[in-house]
Scaffold this motif. Structure first.
Motif, PDB file in Angstrom:
ATOM      1  N   GLU A 190      53.439  72.702  51.515  1.00 30.67           N
ATOM      2  CA  GLU A 190      53.806  73.985  52.111  1.00 30.67           C
ATOM      3  C   GLU A 190      52.740  74.433  53.119  1.00 30.67           C
ATOM      4  O   GLU A 190      53.063  74.892  54.211  1.00 30.67           O
ATOM      5  N   ILE A 191      51.486  74.270  52.725  1.00 30.14           N
ATOM      6  CA  ILE A 191      50.391  74.664  53.618  1.00 30.14           C
ATOM      7  C   ILE A 191      50.313  73.717  54.805  1.00 30.14           C
ATOM      8  O   ILE A 191      50.293  74.139  55.965  1.00 30.14           O
ATOM      9  N   VAL A 192      50.288  72.442  54.495  1.00 30.79           N
ATOM     10  CA  VAL A 192      50.058  71.442  55.535  1.00 30.79           C
ATOM     11  C   VAL A 192      51.146  71.514  56.602  1.00 30.79           C
ATOM     12  O   VAL A 192      50.853  71.398  57.801  1.00 30.79           O
ATOM     13  N   ASN A 193      52.367  71.734  56.187  1.00 31.81           N
ATOM     14  CA  ASN A 193      53.445  71.837  57.172  1.00 31.81           C
ATOM     15  C   ASN A 193      53.205  72.958  58.151  1.00 31.81           C
ATOM     16  O   ASN A 193      53.510  72.843  59.330  1.00 31.81           O
ATOM     17  N   LYS A 194      52.651  74.045  57.641  1.00 30.27           N
ATOM     18  CA  LYS A 194      52.433  75.198  58.524  1.00 30.27           C
ATOM     19  C   LYS A 194      51.239  75.003  59.439  1.00 30.27           C
ATOM     20  O   LYS A 194      51.212  75.532  60.540  1.00 30.27           O
ATOM     21  N   THR A 195      50.230  74.284  58.959  1.00 34.07           N
ATOM     22  CA  THR A 195      48.988  74.187  59.755  1.00 34.07           C
ATOM     23  C   THR A 195      49.001  72.993  60.706  1.00 34.07           C
ATOM     24  O   THR A 195      48.083  72.835  61.502  1.00 34.07           O
ATOM     25  N   LYS A 196      50.001  72.175  60.608  1.00 34.61           N
ATOM     26  CA  LYS A 196      50.019  70.919  61.359  1.00 34.61           C
ATOM     27  C   LYS A 196      49.752  71.119  62.842  1.00 34.61           C
ATOM     28  O   LYS A 196      48.917  70.457  63.434  1.00 34.61           O
ATOM     29  N   GLY A 197      50.453  72.045  63.434  1.00 33.65           N
ATOM     30  CA  GLY A 197      50.375  72.151  64.888  1.00 33.65           C
ATOM     31  C   GLY A 197      49.293  73.086  65.389  1.00 33.65           C
ATOM     32  O   GLY A 197      49.176  73.320  66.581  1.00 33.65           O
TER      33      GLY A 197
ATOM     34  N   TYR B 121      28.260  72.516  52.934  1.00 35.19           N
ATOM     35  CA  TYR B 121      29.116  71.359  52.649  1.00 35.19           C
ATOM     36  C   TYR B 121      29.410  70.561  53.906  1.00 35.19           C
ATOM     37  O   TYR B 121      29.851  71.120  54.911  1.00 35.19           O
ATOM     38  N   GLY B 122      29.163  69.257  53.842  1.00 36.43           N
ATOM     39  CA  GLY B 122      29.237  68.403  55.017  1.00 36.43           C
ATOM     40  C   GLY B 122      30.527  67.632  55.125  1.00 36.43           C
ATOM     41  O   GLY B 122      31.555  67.986  54.536  1.00 36.43           O
ATOM     42  N   LYS B 123      30.453  66.579  55.869  1.00 35.95           N
ATOM     43  CA  LYS B 123      31.622  65.837  56.323  1.00 35.95           C
ATOM     44  C   LYS B 123      32.399  65.172  55.190  1.00 35.95           C
ATOM     45  O   LYS B 123      33.604  65.015  55.274  1.00 35.95           O
ATOM     46  N   LYS B 124      31.686  64.765  54.133  1.00 36.02           N
ATOM     47  CA  LYS B 124      32.376  64.012  53.083  1.00 36.02           C
ATOM     48  C   LYS B 124      32.734  64.884  51.886  1.00 36.02           C
ATOM     49  O   LYS B 124      33.036  64.375  50.812  1.00 36.02           O
ATOM     50  N   SER B 125      32.684  66.194  52.072  1.00 35.30           N
ATOM     51  CA  SER B 125      32.914  67.076  50.925  1.00 35.30           C
ATOM     52  C   SER B 125      34.387  67.475  50.845  1.00 35.30           C
ATOM     53  O   SER B 125      35.127  67.420  51.823  1.00 35.30           O
ATOM     54  N   MET B 126      34.789  67.942  49.647  1.00 32.52           N
ATOM     55  CA  MET B 126      36.170  68.391  49.486  1.00 32.52           C
ATOM     56  C   MET B 126      36.455  69.575  50.391  1.00 32.52           C
ATOM     57  O   MET B 126      37.555  69.712  50.901  1.00 32.52           O
ATOM     58  N   TYR B 127      35.428  70.413  50.598  1.00 34.15           N
ATOM     59  CA  TYR B 127      35.680  71.580  51.449  1.00 34.15           C
ATOM     60  C   TYR B 127      36.029  71.172  52.869  1.00 34.15           C
ATOM     61  O   TYR B 127      36.852  71.797  53.518  1.00 34.15           O
ATOM     62  N   ASN B 128      35.389  70.104  53.320  1.00 35.42           N
ATOM     63  CA  ASN B 128      35.714  69.630  54.662  1.00 35.42           C
ATOM     64  C   ASN B 128      37.187  69.230  54.735  1.00 35.42           C
ATOM     65  O   ASN B 128      37.879  69.536  55.712  1.00 35.42           O
ATOM     66  N   PHE B 129      37.673  68.571  53.699  1.00 37.30           N
ATOM     67  CA  PHE B 129      39.071  68.132  53.709  1.00 37.30           C
ATOM     68  C   PHE B 129      40.022  69.324  53.596  1.00 37.30           C
ATOM     69  O   PHE B 129      41.013  69.404  54.307  1.00 37.30           O
ATOM     70  N   TRP B 130      39.688  70.265  52.707  1.00 37.47           N
ATOM     71  CA  TRP B 130      40.538  71.453  52.586  1.00 37.47           C
ATOM     72  C   TRP B 130      40.591  72.212  53.902  1.00 37.47           C
ATOM     73  O   TRP B 130      41.659  72.651  54.339  1.00 37.47           O
ATOM     74  N   ILE B 131      39.399  72.375  54.515  1.00 42.60           N
ATOM     75  CA  ILE B 131      39.355  73.126  55.774  1.00 42.60           C
ATOM     76  C   ILE B 131      40.176  72.415  56.841  1.00 42.60           C
ATOM     77  O   ILE B 131      40.921  73.029  57.604  1.00 42.60           O
ATOM     78  N   ASP B 132      40.040  71.102  56.854  1.00 40.34           N
ATOM     79  CA  ASP B 132      40.813  70.290  57.785  1.00 40.34           C
ATOM     80  C   ASP B 132      42.304  70.520  57.592  1.00 40.34           C
ATOM     81  O   ASP B 132      43.040  70.787  58.547  1.00 40.34           O
ATOM     82  N   LEU B 133      42.723  70.421  56.343  1.00 42.43           N
ATOM     83  CA  LEU B 133      44.151  70.580  56.049  1.00 42.43           C
ATOM     84  C   LEU B 133      44.608  72.006  56.323  1.00 42.43           C
ATOM     85  O   LEU B 133      45.765  72.237  56.673  1.00 42.43           O
ATOM     86  N   ALA B 134      43.712  72.961  56.182  1.00 43.27           N
ATOM     87  CA  ALA B 134      44.078  74.358  56.376  1.00 43.27           C
ATOM     88  C   ALA B 134      43.976  74.771  57.843  1.00 43.27           C
ATOM     89  O   ALA B 134      44.184  75.933  58.171  1.00 43.27           O
TER      90      ALA B 134
END
Ligand SMILES: Nc1ncnc2c1ncn2[C@@H]1O[C@H](COP(=O)(O)OP(=O)(O)OP(=O)(O)O)[C@@H](O)[C@H]1O
Ligand SMILES: [Mg+2]
Lengths: 345, 378, 264
Positions: free
Chosen positions: B197-204, B223-236
């Motif tokens: 649901e989140i990813v679909n909205k943030t895609k573009g 938190y750096g490049k390999k952290s979970m926060y980096n991935f969450w932020i990316d996806l968000a």
């Protein structure tokens, strides 16, 4: 005829003054560079202007709240460690001695770990100071333990070195025990603290280190001949009217103060205390009147250079300065040792 | 003399052989085989009645349901007390039996393999991150006939497919062991739906707000490049600026860099540990947000920070560290990130409500507490 | 100038009695030579006089002043002591090593006076040409001379030298002892030397003290005390002593008994 020898002395004297001035100039240059280097680029002029008044607000804050404390701390802690190392080598009559030989670093590390793991405070102080106060307390406690051993067995260099090493092992194992039970984050904090870092510098802390350094170096300078005499051996020193044991205790107290204050704010930076005095000694000889300022300046130079490197290596992140100082200091030191024509100890 | 020794050995060998044959015979009747997250093939006797759990009581309960809790015979309480004091409090209040369970300790720290062997569990469940600390212990346990299974819900990548794959595998391992495969599927679906649901909205999204995530337990630890926060932020749909200077998981950031980067959002992740020690300000047992707000105010009190966009706009948040990684409800962290980074886009998103739903659907206890707090704002 | 009077001095290391009720007087303007076998307590005796170790009983008087009541600093201005082992640690030039002998007088700034005396002593001892060399890169003999110079720059009233010429060649031995005698007479110093060479002791000492097993075995003028019997019982050697008025010459012949046991 007489004046000829007077001239010999004078040339030696001026050469030493020259070296010390060179050290001082290098120190100053490094300090300025240290102030200029950082993620926010700043030229010499803007550093100068923003030191005076807030021309650029961000830069003003950066310089006053981050860079200046770090720069000053690097100079002062480097100096304190250099001086402590010099006197440690002198009173223990051992070229391998450093402020940490007697387990002072282990004590400080243990104190810091106690603060990190238990949040325990040995004295009622504000939160920010928990770790430094504990570190200081335990570092000083270590020194007192060593004094105690010396009291029982006589203040010879052997007693002090062996007693110190034993105490160092004791604290190391207690530290390891604490680390064993610490959580990952706490462990990381402890390890980072043990590496040494300037990130926690503030102006008041720098002021404290300055006060201690100024007082102890003044006290040591006023006894410079007596301390020099210690280098001639215990018997010679005694025959020169020096109470060798009392001198050792006195100097040990100064060393304790210097080391404890230095480590408690920035953690453990092991290399400087060992090497700065040697660098100074190779260039200046044994005369404490020159060696004391020389070692302070050498220590300041090495740590400042390390501080600059720690900012430059991974711009934006902070590399532990303790790691850097050894890495840049060792080659330079080896050069002095290998290429120098003079003997070292 | 020698003869009799030889004879004795022979007898012993024979006996061993018999025992093995017998074991095999038993195994054939009622065992299951699972491939754990490390790719190890593990054979487990069923039905599983005795479990030693080294990680993830939440996920265990979510998949296995309330009655799976009674199968626990040992637990890594050390970890809970150290990192999740609030959760621990909740568990032992609702299920006092958990408090009485033997604490087998944290691998690499206080882990006691003998204690585990003594408890004779049918299976030991651990997290992938623990494997490197217990390779030898795993061998010992296997020798003692105790299978060890590793699971992992931690987001190791911003690739949603891979993340789903791992979470799915981990949950299904639990489902298989506890014979709750249907329920496991349900939980995973819940997880995936919320992420998608989140990813679909943030895609573009093009304009990505700058954000830095700090830990509360160390002043400049970001938190750096390999952290979970980096991935969450990316996806968000955000830009974790610290990743530019911290290539690893986390590390000390130059304070100046924070001023220079001038993030739009600041997040503090809190496991209730601070440089000065443990103090519970957020989480299950916390009733109101004032203590977290206090902590936040303290945390942002750093030279020059009042000039930061994030601080000026009050877009400074503190979040419970347990939401961010390692559990089947970690999507809540992604939701918070999305909401904080794009408040307009996610106006209707209510992460806390979703967490509430997760709890009421899957957890054997109701949701309480404060999980994320904004500085001074509404 | 002072006369050194040693009265009933005893001293123990741990349990071992090293000095046993020593009595003698060393006069000003005279060289007193302490001789005796290894381990007799010669060095220890010098250390008690230099106030490096405290006697267990007895007293040492500098004129009428009790040494035990004097402050270490004051003693160091009166007494110069050269230990037996001649190591010079550290990165020090010969000039500095000699100058450090004046530590009891040095101010933070080195005075003109100190430099002058340093230069003068170095010249007298003929080491002025290597003033700038590093002291621990000298030969054993050169180092010994430097240390003698270090003892002399203090211009002491009591000069205690423990085997000051043991490493020197024969010419330098004579020169240095000659010089010490000259200074002793000129400055009315009280000089106490430990010597192993009996002939040198006989030549330069005004008085000889023979220590044996921590006791004074004999004392007096060299030609009075040194005899075949004394040498035989103190050192256990057979020796021939040639006398020529007050001058004597000792010619060692052989150990009395070659049992391989050392006396110490
Ligand atoms: N520091 C010490 N601890 C214990 N015993 C000692 C110590 N120094 C000397 N001694 C002992 O005291 C005795 C006298 O020593 P001393 O050095 O005075 O002898 P010496 O007459 O100077 O001998 P030498 O001619 O070999 O120099 C010796 O038996 C020696 O073993
Ligand atoms: Mg001797």
């Amino acid at each position: 005829m007489e004046t000829e020898y007077y001239r010999i002395y004078k040339t030696v004297f001026y050469r030493r003054i020259f070296f010390i001035s060179v050290f001082a100039v290098v120190c100053f240059i490094l300090a300025v560079v240290d102030l200029m280097v950082g993620p926010i680029s700043a030229c010499f002029c803007s550093v100068l202007i923003n030191l005076m008044y807030p021309q650029n607000e961000t830069l003003h804050v950066v310089i006053w709240d981050y860079r200046l404390p770090w720069t000053l701390m690097a100079l002062l802690v480097g100096g304190a460690l250099g001086l402590a190392g010099l006197e440690m080598q002198t009173i223990l009559n051992n070229p391998l001695a450093s402020p940490y030989t007697l387990g002072i670093s282990a004590g400080a590390g243990f104190g810091a770990a106690v603060a990190y793991v238990f949040g325990l405070n040995v004295l009622p102080v504000p939160l920010e100071f928990t770790v430094p106060v504990n570190a200081f307390f335990f570092a000083f406690l270590t020194c007192m333990l060593i004094m105690f051993i010396g009291k029982i067995r006589g203040f010879t260099s052997e007693t002090l070195v062996l007693g110190g090493i034993a105490i160092a092992f004791l604290f190391h194992s207690m530290l390891a025990l604490l680390e064993y039970f610490a959580s990952e984050e706490t462990l990381q904090a402890i390890v980072f603290w043990m590496f040494g870092s300037l990130t926690k510098s503030t102006l008041p802390k720098a002021q404290i280190v300055f006060a201690v350094l100024a007082l102890t170096s003044a006290a040591l300078m006023s006894r410079s001949w007596k301390i020099t005499a210690l280098r001639l051996g215990d018997e010679k020193a005694k025959s020169l009217g020096i109470n060798v044991e009392r001198m050792r205790i006195e100097v040990l107290i100064y060393i304790s103060l210097l080391t404890s204050v230095a480590v408690c704010f920035v953690g453990i930076i092991a290399f400087i205390g060992l090497v700065a005095p040697h660098m100074a000694r190779i260039l200046l000889g044994e005369d404490q009147r020159f060696l004391i300022p020389g070692s302070i300046l050498c220590g300041a130079i090495v740590l400042s250079a390390g501080a600059i490197a720690s900012k430059v290596i991974v711009p934006g992140a902070i590399f532990p300065v303790g790691i850097i100082t050894s890495m840049i200091g060792v080659p330079f030191f080896l050069l002095l040792v290998v290429r120098g024509r003079k003997h070292i100890w | 003399m020698r003869k009799s020794l030889l004879f004795f050995c022979l007898i012993a060998l024979l006996l061993c052989g018999c025992a093995q044959v017998k074991n095999v015979a038993e195994n054939k009747t009622k065992t299951i085989t699972v491939t754990d997250i490390l790719g190890r093939t593990v054979t487990i006797k069923t039905p599983v009645k005795r479990v030693v759990l080294l990680y993830g009581l939440e996920d265990y309960a979510a998949v296995g349901g309330k009655d799976s809790l009674s199968k626990l015979v040992g637990i890594n309480a050390w970890r809970y007390k150290m990192y999740r004091p609030d959760w621990w409090q909740a568990w032992i209040e609702y299920y006092p039996r958990i408090k009485k369970l033997p604490d087998v300790g944290q691998p690499g720290k206080t882990f006691q393999v003998e204690e585990v062997i003594k408890l004779k569990p049918d299976v030991v469940i651990a997290d992938r991150s623990m494997y490197k600390y217990m390779t030898e212990d795993v061998k010992r346990l296997e020798k003692a006939g105790i299978p060890v299974v590793f699971t992992d819900y931690f987001p190791h990548t911003n690739n949603v497919t891979e993340l789903f794959n791992e979470v799915n595998r981990s949950a299904m391992i639990l489902g298989k062991i506890l014979n709750r495969e249907e329920r496991a599927k349900e939980v995973v679906k819940f997880f995936e739906d919320h992420v998608i649901e989140i990813v679909n909205k943030t895609k573009g999204i093009r304009s990505k707000p700058k954000v830095i995530v700090f830990a509360t337990w160390s002043k400049w630890d970001a938190y750096g490049k390999k952290s979970m926060y980096n991935f969450w932020i990316d996806l968000a749909g955000g830009d974790n600026v610290a990743a530019k200077v911290i290539p690893g998981f986390s590390g000390d950031i130059n304070p100046e860099f924070v001023l220079k980067a001038n993030p739009d959002v600041l997040v503090f992740t809190c496991n209730n540990n601070f440089p000065s020690g443990q103090k519970v300000v957020i989480g299950y047992t916390v009733n109101n947000s004032s203590s977290a707000k206090e902590a936040l105010k303290e945390l942002i009190n750093r030279p020059g920070w009042n000039k930061l966009n994030a601080v000026k706009d009050r877009r400074v948040y503190i979040i419970h560290h347990g939401l961010s990684h390692g559990h089947l409800f970690e999507f809540v962290c992604l939701e918070y990130m999305a909401k904080w980074l794009h408040p307009a886009l996610f106006r209707n998103l209510e992460p806390k409500k979703d967490l509430q739903t997760f709890y009421s659907k899957f957890m054997p206890m109701p949701l309480h507490g404060v999980w994320a707090v904004r500085l001074g704002g509404s | 100038m002072v006369t050194v009077r040693v009265e009933d001095v005893s001293f123990c290391y741990d349990r071992k009695k090293v000095l046993d009720r020593i009595n003698f007087t060393a006069e000003q303007g005279e060289i007193t030579a302490v001789i005796g076998p290894n381990g007799a307590g010669k060095s220890t005796l010098l250390k008690t006089i230099a106030k490096i170790v405290q006697p267990d009983s007895g007293e040492i008087f500098f004129d009428e002043k009790r040494l035990s009541r004097m402050r270490k600093e004051d003693v160091s201005r009166i007494v110069s002591y050269l230990p037996q082992d001649n190591v010079i640690p550290g990165i020090l030039t010969v000039f500095e090593v000699v100058m450090l002998g004046r530590i009891p007088y040095l101010n933070w700034r080195i005075g003109e006076e100190d430099l002058k005396i340093t230069v003068k002593v170095m010249k007298e001892l003929g080491i002025d040409n290597y003033a700038k060399r590093y002291a621990n890169k000298l030969s054993g003999g050169e180092r010994q001379v430097v240390l003698v110079a270090q003892a002399l720059v203090r211009e002491p009233e009591v000069l205690l030298l423990d085997e000051p010429v043991s490493n020197l060649d024969i010419r330098n031995k004579l020169e240095i002892l000659e010089l010490i005698r000259k200074i002793t007479k000129e400055k009315k110093m009280t000089t106490i030397l430990v010597l192993h060479d009996l002939n040198l002791a006989a030549m330069y000492a005004d008085k000889v003290i023979i220590l044996s097993g921590g006791r004074v075995y004999a004392r007096g003028k060299p030609y009075e005390v040194l005899s075949e019997d004394v040498l035989s019982s103190v050192y256990g050697i057979e020796a021939e002593i040639r006398r020529n008025g007050e001058k004597i010459q000792v010619i060692p012949l052989r150990p009395v008994k070659c049992d391989g046991k050392r006396q110490f």
